[in-house]
Design a protein around this motif. Sequence first.
Motif, PDB file in Angstrom:
ATOM      1  N   CYS A 150       0.846  -1.186   0.000  1.00  0.00           N
ATOM      2  CA  CYS A 150       0.000   0.000   0.000  1.00  0.00           C
ATOM      3  C   CYS A 150       0.886   1.241   0.000  1.00  0.00           C
ATOM      4  O   CYS A 150       1.821   1.354   0.791  1.00  0.00           O
ATOM      5  N   LEU A 151       0.595   2.179  -0.877  1.00  0.00           N
ATOM      6  CA  LEU A 151       1.391   3.403  -0.982  1.00  0.00           C
ATOM      7  C   LEU A 151       0.677   4.608  -0.391  1.00  0.00           C
ATOM      8  O   LEU A 151       1.238   5.697  -0.342  1.00  0.00           O
ATOM      9  N   GLY A 152      -0.562   4.416   0.061  1.00  0.00           N
ATOM     10  CA  GLY A 152      -1.352   5.548   0.554  1.00  0.00           C
ATOM     11  C   GLY A 152      -1.445   5.585   2.062  1.00  0.00           C
ATOM     12  O   GLY A 152      -0.449   5.568   2.760  1.00  0.00           O
ATOM     13  N   ALA A 153      -2.657   5.634   2.578  1.00  0.00           N
ATOM     14  CA  ALA A 153      -2.950   5.704   4.019  1.00  0.00           C
ATOM     15  C   ALA A 153      -2.486   7.020   4.622  1.00  0.00           C
ATOM     16  O   ALA A 153      -1.776   7.048   5.631  1.00  0.00           O
ATOM     17  N   SER A 154      -2.886   8.132   3.988  1.00  0.00           N
ATOM     18  CA  SER A 154      -2.633   9.445   4.580  1.00  0.00           C
ATOM     19  C   SER A 154      -3.717   9.735   5.612  1.00  0.00           C
ATOM     20  O   SER A 154      -4.908   9.613   5.330  1.00  0.00           O
ATOM     21  N   VAL A 155      -3.300  10.138   6.817  1.00  0.00           N
ATOM     22  CA  VAL A 155      -4.255  10.323   7.909  1.00  0.00           C
ATOM     23  C   VAL A 155      -3.960  11.615   8.662  1.00  0.00           C
ATOM     24  O   VAL A 155      -2.873  12.192   8.566  1.00  0.00           O
ATOM     25  N   LYS A 156      -4.963  12.031   9.419  1.00  0.00           N
ATOM     26  CA  LYS A 156      -4.787  13.086  10.408  1.00  0.00           C
ATOM     27  C   LYS A 156      -5.084  12.475  11.773  1.00  0.00           C
ATOM     28  O   LYS A 156      -6.120  11.851  11.968  1.00  0.00           O
ATOM     29  N   LEU A 157      -4.141  12.639  12.697  1.00  0.00           N
ATOM     30  CA  LEU A 157      -4.295  12.070  14.030  1.00  0.00           C
ATOM     31  C   LEU A 157      -4.675  13.153  15.025  1.00  0.00           C
ATOM     32  O   LEU A 157      -4.115  14.243  15.024  1.00  0.00           O
ATOM     33  N   THR A 158      -5.628  12.805  15.881  1.00  0.00           N
ATOM     34  CA  THR A 158      -6.009  13.680  16.988  1.00  0.00           C
ATOM     35  C   THR A 158      -5.937  12.875  18.271  1.00  0.00           C
ATOM     36  O   THR A 158      -6.633  11.857  18.399  1.00  0.00           O
ATOM     37  N   PRO A 159      -5.075  13.265  19.228  1.00  0.00           N
ATOM     38  CA  PRO A 159      -4.973  12.497  20.476  1.00  0.00           C
ATOM     39  C   PRO A 159      -6.310  12.444  21.206  1.00  0.00           C
ATOM     40  O   PRO A 159      -7.023  13.452  21.313  1.00  0.00           O
ATOM     41  N   LYS A 160      -6.665  11.268  21.683  1.00  0.00           N
ATOM     42  CA  LYS A 160      -7.897  11.124  22.461  1.00  0.00           C
ATOM     43  C   LYS A 160      -7.695  11.700  23.860  1.00  0.00           C
ATOM     44  O   LYS A 160      -6.620  11.611  24.434  1.00  0.00           O
ATOM     45  N   LYS A 161      -8.752  12.271  24.396  1.00  0.00           N
ATOM     46  CA  LYS A 161      -8.684  12.862  25.742  1.00  0.00           C
ATOM     47  C   LYS A 161      -8.949  11.802  26.799  1.00  0.00           C
ATOM     48  O   LYS A 161      -9.619  10.827  26.572  1.00  0.00           O
TER      49      LYS A 161
END
Length: 528
Positions: free
Chosen positions: A517-528
Amino acid sequence: MSTLISILISLSLIDFFNILFILLIFYALQFYIDYFTRENPLPGPFPLPLIGSIYQMQDGMEHWLPHLHKKYGDIFEVWFGPTRKIFLSKSELIEKLTMKSTKSNFLLHYIIGSNKGLDLYADPQRGMFFNGNIPHWRSTRRVIDNLLMSPNFQRETLKKSQIYFAEMEEYWKLLGYDNALLLSAWAKNFLTDLMYDLNVGRRCSFMARYFNSLANSGKKEIPTEELKFCDDHEHGDSVIEEALMFFFTSSELVWRYLFARRTQRYIKSRETWQRAYEKLIHQRLDQRAQIGYDSKLKPDALNLLLDLKEKSVLNKKDNRGDNFHMDEEDIRVTLREIMQASATMAGIFGFIIEYIGRILRVKEQVEKEIRDHASSKTNTINIEELAQFKYIEAVIWEVLRVRSMYMIERANTQEETIGGYKWKPGTRFCVNIQPIHFNPDAWQDPNEFRPERFLNREIKNPNIYIPFGMGLRECPGRLVTMTTLKAMIVLLYRKYNVELLDTDMPIKYRNIFLNTCLGASVKLTPKK
């Protein structure tokens, strides 16, 4: 000899071209004589001299093979350069190939001497993958099984996965959570660092190097020698699939003469990473000599292999009584093959993130299972706790079904009957996995991504599902792969909200020998 040299000197450029043309004509004639007199002629794309049938492949193997299956049926032939390969696309046709028996006639991945280019590049009498020396392969395989399948190795894998994941989190924090992260690339560097530590007990700087390529400030200092080591490894990895495909599909005339410069480039790349591994082995040998062989050493793969080397020198036989001596070349090739697991796992991990991010019900079930069994964001996870994540494991199995390799090759050592035909020894058979994994007669709703099928024990015939290869040559790193991938998913989703950014685009991937897989671009937000 002097007469021959005089004749060659007297030839003009036109004479050389005429001779080359005549030689090519004779080559083509011999090729088609062999083609039209071959045993058991099967349907398949018509081959051309030198290049075989692959001139018809336009959109890559992953699209071509399903097209050939649809056009020619469950058994057909394809010529890779001068080599004929029989493709089997139905579970009933591969029963003999999947036998887990020492009496199997299909223990060969590759026949020594059948492709001089691969003999030159792949060292086919050592290691596991290409090794065509069956007694030597059996002994090597027992060694690797005892190492990679052991509970202690799984525990060490899980322990170090969490250490390196925490390091990767620090890099993400420094980059800022507002930035998109290409998780497939991070996974590749994370897994390379992890596998080097497990293999040679050494921390490397692949994640730090990748972080430096992204960061505008706060870059990590990496020693020059360490940076060169990372560069050499990456260069070797970047061409290995390309090189294997080149030698698989090229006749000797092509790789030795017409594309000699490319051949030398591949050989030089192989020699670069060979020297890197040889240096690691010699450094460890020096260390062992200084502190004494009886001292308590790290339980990494290199020390265990060197222990075996010492025992095999003393005992002359392995624990089954076979004459087997593991030397430094065996260790080098074995370490290199184990390291390839990092590239395999990285490709799988990217697909896992893509499917979890694209299918809401799957994501919800993954997060629910993590809440149920790993609610703490800081506690370490042990191997017993990891075993509780049954749904996440099912997600991995389903990804391996829908994104499998597209073929596995075997050669028979004795005459065999397959598909109603008798085949002489040395025939090349390729298992066309995609039609088997998507066969509607074997799978319910095969085109639907449904991990639940692995919870409901839908698999009744083992030949309909071959995610890690088959038979006695099944991948020995499958437990390490499952342990690592499960840990990565749990560690990621228990601490972060993961938003996949490219859900409207088709999944980007490359498939040569590994499905990556060459993709899997994500935005991460830490859980509270």
